[in-house]
Design a protein around this motif. Structure first.
Motif, mmCIF file in Angstrom:
data_model
loop_
_atom_site.group_PDB
_atom_site.id
_atom_site.type_symbol
_atom_site.label_atom_id
_atom_site.label_comp_id
_atom_site.label_asym_id
_atom_site.label_seq_id
_atom_site.Cartn_x
_atom_site.Cartn_y
_atom_site.Cartn_z
ATOM 1 N N ARG A 114 10.761 -110.410 28.308
ATOM 2 C CA ARG A 114 10.767 -110.763 26.889
ATOM 3 C C ARG A 114 10.162 -112.154 26.777
ATOM 4 O O ARG A 114 10.215 -112.943 27.721
ATOM 5 C CB ARG A 114 12.194 -110.787 26.318
ATOM 6 N N ARG A 159 4.673 -116.128 25.388
ATOM 7 C CA ARG A 159 4.203 -115.107 24.447
ATOM 8 C C ARG A 159 2.912 -114.444 24.928
ATOM 9 O O ARG A 159 2.698 -113.256 24.745
ATOM 10 C CB ARG A 159 4.006 -115.729 23.067
ATOM 11 N N ASP A 187 10.943 -113.626 21.384
ATOM 12 C CA ASP A 187 11.769 -112.410 21.317
ATOM 13 C C ASP A 187 13.250 -112.773 21.399
ATOM 14 O O ASP A 187 14.070 -112.212 20.667
ATOM 15 C CB ASP A 187 11.440 -111.452 22.470
ATOM 16 N N ARG A 242 14.462 -114.412 18.158
ATOM 17 C CA ARG A 242 14.711 -113.388 17.128
ATOM 18 C C ARG A 242 15.989 -112.610 17.440
ATOM 19 O O ARG A 242 16.774 -112.295 16.539
ATOM 20 C CB ARG A 242 13.523 -112.438 17.006
#
Length: 158
Positions: free
Chosen positions: A96, A135, A100, A103
């Motif tokens: 992840r 990311r 992520d 969130r």
């Protein structure tokens, strides 16, 4: 007083630390002083939590374990513990991003704070901070070093 033992592993000698009832830390060979604040420790390889952690980590490195079943007591702020719980939800062999995780804990703008909390994860490997990447998919900072992070990720892809 905390209890400790050392476990030889493919990513170096890991120091396992427990209180009376739970695992509180897994430290890297060259862990930065103060990354995981702990009080005094004493060698106690026969401590039941440390023995269970050593067995389960050995199974993980042997490729026969994909999840851990250990009592854990990570020490940190409420935010850090939220991040660490989100790390626990990342399945074996998956990754992840920091965004992520932000969130997932309901703090979508806290990507940098998530990165800082990830870096202070006291229970590396068991709480899989190595599964968090940039990311773009790039490997980013890791308390055990990027070579160890790469090793753990590659191990989980086998």
């Amino acid at each position: 007083m905390l209890h400790r033992t050392t476990l030889a592993s493919p990513v170096g000698a890991l120091t396992l630390v427990a209180d009376e009832t739970a695992l509180v830390a897994i430290l890297w060979p060259d862990d930065r002083t103060g990354r995981v604040p702990l009080e005094a420790t004493a060698d106690n390889p026969d401590h039941p939590v440390l023995a269970a952690a050593a067995t389960q980590l050995a199974d993980y490195f042997a490729g026969t374990r994909t999840t851990f079943d250990l009592p854990l007591s990570p020490r940190g702020t409420a935010f850090q513990r939220d991040v660490w719980r989100a790390l626990d939800a990342i399945p074996y062999g998956e990754t992840r991003s920091y965004a992520d995780i932000a969130r997932a804990i309901g703090r979508p703008t806290a990507t940098r704070a998530v990165g800082a909390a990830n870096g202070r994860n006291p229970i590396s490997i068991v709480t899989p901070c190595h599964r968090v990447i940039g990311r773009s998919g790039a490997l980013t900072g890791f308390a055990g070093g990027l070579a160890a992070k790469q090793h753990l990720l590659a191990h989980e892809q086998r």
